[in-house]
Design an enzyme around this catalytic site. Structure first.
Site, PDB file in Angstrom:
ATOM      1  N   LYS A 171       0.746  -0.996   0.057  1.00 41.48           N
ATOM      2  CA  LYS A 171       0.064  -0.009  -0.014  1.00 41.48           C
ATOM      3  C   LYS A 171       0.789   1.209   0.024  1.00 41.48           C
ATOM      4  CE  LYS A 171      -3.359   2.914   0.600  1.00 41.48           C
ATOM      5  NZ  LYS A 171      -4.017   3.316  -0.683  1.00 41.48           N
ATOM      6  N   LYS A 239       1.100  11.507   5.349  1.00 42.92           N
ATOM      7  CA  LYS A 239       1.480  10.385   6.266  1.00 42.92           C
ATOM      8  C   LYS A 239       2.032   9.102   5.469  1.00 42.92           C
ATOM      9  CE  LYS A 239      -2.012   7.880   7.078  1.00 42.92           C
ATOM     10  NZ  LYS A 239      -2.598   6.629   6.353  1.00 42.92           N
TER      11      LYS A 239
HETATM   12  N1  LIG Z   1      -9.749   8.643   1.869  1.00 41.81           N
HETATM   13  C1  LIG Z   1      -9.188   7.708   0.762  1.00 41.81           C
HETATM   14  O1  LIG Z   1      -9.373   8.145  -0.360  1.00 41.81           O
HETATM   15  C2  LIG Z   1      -8.415   6.540   1.438  1.00 41.81           C
HETATM   16  C3  LIG Z   1      -8.162   6.684   2.844  1.00 41.81           C
HETATM   17  N2  LIG Z   1      -7.260   5.364   2.827  1.00 41.81           N
HETATM   18  C4  LIG Z   1      -6.863   5.142   4.386  1.00 41.81           C
HETATM   19  O2  LIG Z   1      -7.869   4.624   5.182  1.00 41.81           O
HETATM   20  C5  LIG Z   1      -7.866   5.293   6.540  1.00 41.81           C
HETATM   21  C6  LIG Z   1      -9.116   6.119   6.765  1.00 41.81           C
HETATM   22  O3  LIG Z   1      -9.087   7.259   5.882  1.00 41.81           O
HETATM   23  P1  LIG Z   1     -10.256   8.451   5.722  1.00 41.81           P
HETATM   24  O4  LIG Z   1     -11.678   7.703   5.786  1.00 41.81           O
HETATM   25  O5  LIG Z   1     -10.068   8.855   4.419  1.00 41.81           O
HETATM   26  O6  LIG Z   1     -10.011   9.330   6.907  1.00 41.81           O
HETATM   27  P2  LIG Z   1     -10.911  10.252   7.837  1.00 41.81           P
HETATM   28  O7  LIG Z   1      -9.936  11.342   8.160  1.00 41.81           O
HETATM   29  O8  LIG Z   1     -11.998  10.597   6.900  1.00 41.81           O
HETATM   30  O9  LIG Z   1     -11.451   9.220   9.075  1.00 41.81           O
HETATM   31  C7  LIG Z   1     -10.386   8.698   9.948  1.00 41.81           C
HETATM   32  C8  LIG Z   1     -11.227   8.081  11.077  1.00 41.81           C
HETATM   33  O10 LIG Z   1     -10.124   7.725  12.037  1.00 41.81           O
HETATM   34  C9  LIG Z   1     -10.734   7.920  13.275  1.00 41.81           C
HETATM   35  N3  LIG Z   1      -9.823   8.548  14.254  1.00 41.81           N
HETATM   36  C10 LIG Z   1      -8.732   9.282  13.967  1.00 41.81           C
HETATM   37  N4  LIG Z   1      -7.692   9.479  15.049  1.00 41.81           N
HETATM   38  C11 LIG Z   1      -8.537   8.638  15.888  1.00 41.81           C
HETATM   39  C12 LIG Z   1      -7.960   7.981  17.229  1.00 41.81           C
HETATM   40  N5  LIG Z   1      -6.838   8.677  17.898  1.00 41.81           N
HETATM   41  N6  LIG Z   1      -8.623   7.211  17.915  1.00 41.81           N
HETATM   42  C13 LIG Z   1      -9.776   6.703  17.211  1.00 41.81           C
HETATM   43  N7  LIG Z   1     -10.237   6.883  16.222  1.00 41.81           N
HETATM   44  C14 LIG Z   1      -9.486   7.972  15.275  1.00 41.81           C
HETATM   45  C15 LIG Z   1     -11.641   9.197  12.839  1.00 41.81           C
HETATM   46  O11 LIG Z   1     -12.542   9.261  14.039  1.00 41.81           O
HETATM   47  P3  LIG Z   1     -13.204  10.696  14.345  1.00 41.81           P
HETATM   48  O12 LIG Z   1     -14.348  10.996  13.414  1.00 41.81           O
HETATM   49  O13 LIG Z   1     -13.670  10.535  15.689  1.00 41.81           O
HETATM   50  O14 LIG Z   1     -12.211  11.854  13.868  1.00 41.81           O
HETATM   51  C16 LIG Z   1     -12.099   8.569  11.774  1.00 41.81           C
HETATM   52  O15 LIG Z   1     -13.212   7.709  11.933  1.00 41.81           O
HETATM   53  C17 LIG Z   1      -6.706   6.207   6.420  1.00 41.81           C
HETATM   54  O16 LIG Z   1      -5.545   5.133   6.849  1.00 41.81           O
HETATM   55  C18 LIG Z   1      -6.237   6.471   5.069  1.00 41.81           C
HETATM   56  O17 LIG Z   1      -5.016   6.615   4.700  1.00 41.81           O
HETATM   57  C19 LIG Z   1      -7.070   4.499   2.181  1.00 41.81           C
HETATM   58  C20 LIG Z   1      -7.642   4.314   0.853  1.00 41.81           C
HETATM   59  C21 LIG Z   1      -8.164   5.635   0.339  1.00 41.81           C
HETATM   60  O1  LIG Z   2      -4.966   5.789   0.200  1.00 40.22           O
HETATM   61  C1  LIG Z   2      -5.788   6.346  -0.713  1.00 40.22           C
HETATM   62  C2  LIG Z   2      -5.577   6.113  -1.972  1.00 40.22           C
HETATM   63  C3  LIG Z   2      -6.705   6.709  -2.946  1.00 40.22           C
HETATM   64  C4  LIG Z   2      -6.728   6.093  -4.300  1.00 40.22           C
HETATM   65  O2  LIG Z   2      -6.161   5.116  -4.410  1.00 40.22           O
HETATM   66  O3  LIG Z   2      -7.368   6.682  -5.114  1.00 40.22           O
END
Ligand SMILES: NC(=O)C1=CN([C@@H]2O[C@H](COP(=O)(O)OP(=O)(O)OC[C@H]3O[C@@H](n4cnc5c(N)ncnc54)[C@H](OP(=O)(O)O)[C@@H]3O)[C@@H](O)[C@H]2O)C=CC1
Ligand SMILES: O=CCCC(=O)O
Length: 287
Positions: A171, A239
């Site tokens: 990833k 990150k």
């Molecule tokens: N968005 C994208 O296109 C993609 C994202 N990802 C990965 O997926 C993961 C989630 O991404 P995404 O949904 O976009 O991120 P968001 O920022 O939208 O959501 C993050 C989530 O993590 C929670 N969170 C953050 N800090 C803490 C903590 N200390 N304890 C408990 N919960 C916590 C947040 O809770 P709260 O609502 O309370 O803040 C929320 O539910 C990441 O690792 C990202 O890199 C992977 C592929 C694609």
């Molecule tokens: O981690 C995020 C990836 C976003 C993507 O694959 O389009």
């Protein structure tokens, strides 16, 4: 399949949990900010008060959390997943983290008799809504086989990559390439514009050639309008660049392009763009 727990209802977790519910899975959700679970209840989800409560109720629990600190906190903190993990329960972390974080979680879960799979994903908000993610799983093969019905709903293709860490590393390599591409793309749009070309024509030319790709096609028109609605938040892309560069350090791989891209994402964060889409790195050039 048995009821599925889902920890982390952010951009991705929300879309993935809704998708599971739409396909008939029973889902119990938890989010640090619990109010974000309300919408999921409208879609038929139950809510757990803590990660431990979700684990207690569900045979399988998926986590989709922002970064290594969040992934570790949800497992190890008070009322965390570890409290109720035991033999017969599976924990699947789909967050993007580094291999070391994933190993720490794996060791903790398996030392209590549970089984663990890391399964980060390629694909963003829309593929998550449409069940078109690419799943990069590694760890417990038996658990992988058990959760294939859920992966088939969430993704268009699942890879089983072997030992813990391989999914995390794959990833990070993919996202390191993506982050570097986004910077080159941004520079190209600015260069076209400043040298008197129409950036829209640049997009058309790119789309017909060897470097055509869905990312340029989807994000380019909005970038030209300086619009960055968050699908993949920039703070998460930075990150991932940071974690990929650390993987490069460990393996003595020179990565000058990725290092420069990381600096641009850091600059964008310093401009307050962390919660915008990662395409907002464009702003570091156009200002
Ligand atoms: N968005 C994208 O296109 C993609 C994202 N990802 C990965 O997926 C993961 C989630 O991404 P995404 O949904 O976009 O991120 P968001 O920022 O939208 O959501 C993050 C989530 O993590 C929670 N969170 C953050 N800090 C803490 C903590 N200390 N304890 C408990 N919960 C916590 C947040 O809770 P709260 O609502 O309370 O803040 C929320 O539910 C990441 O690792 C990202 O890199 C992977 C592929 C694609
Ligand atoms: O981690 C995020 C990836 C976003 C993507 O694959 O389009």
């Amino acid at each position: 399949m048995e009821e599925i727990g889902f920890l982390g209802i952010g951009i991705m977790g929300r879309a993935m949990a809704v998708n599971l519910l739409r396909h008939g899975f029973k889902v119990t959700v938890w989010n640090r900010t619990l109010s974000r679970c309300d919408e999921l209840v409208q879609h038929g989800a139950s809510v757990g008060e803590t990660p431990a409560a979700v684990i207690k109720k569900c045979k399988y629990t998926i986590a989709m959390l922002s970064d290594p600190a969040a992934a570790l906190s949800v497992v190890f903190d008070k009322h965390g997943a570890l409290e109720h993990i035991c033999a017969g329960k599976g924990y699947i972390d789909m967050s993007t983290v580094d291999a070391d974080t994933s190993s720490q979680i794996s060791q903790a879960i398996t030392s209590k008799g549970g089984s663990f799979l890391e399964a980060p994903v390629s694909g963003s908000k829309k593929p998550a809504e449409d069940g078109q993610l690419v799943i990069l799983a590694a760890g417990d093969k038996d658990l992988y086989d058990q959760v294939v019905p859920a992966f088939d709903v969430l993704g268009k293709k699942s890879f089983f990559l072997g030992q813990i860490g391989n999914g995390a590393k794959m990833k990070l390599v993919v996202n390191m390439i993506m982050g570097s591409m986004m910077n080159a793309f941004s520079e190209g749009i600015v260069l076209a514009d400043k040298s008197g070309l129409d950036p829209h024509t640049l997009l058309d030319v790119l789309d017909l050639g060897a470097i055509a790709n869905p990312m340029f096609k989807m994000k380019g028109p909005a970038m030209i309008k300086n619009s960055y609605p968050p699908a993949f938040p920039l703070k998460h892309q930075q990150k991932d660049m940071r974690l990929a560069l650390a993987l490069g350090d460990e393996n003595a791989v020179p990565m000058p392009v990725a290092a420069a891209a990381n600096e641009a994402f850091k600059k964008a964060r310093s401009l307050g763009l962390g919660d915008h889409d990662f395409s907002a790195v464009f702003e570091t050039l156009s200002k």
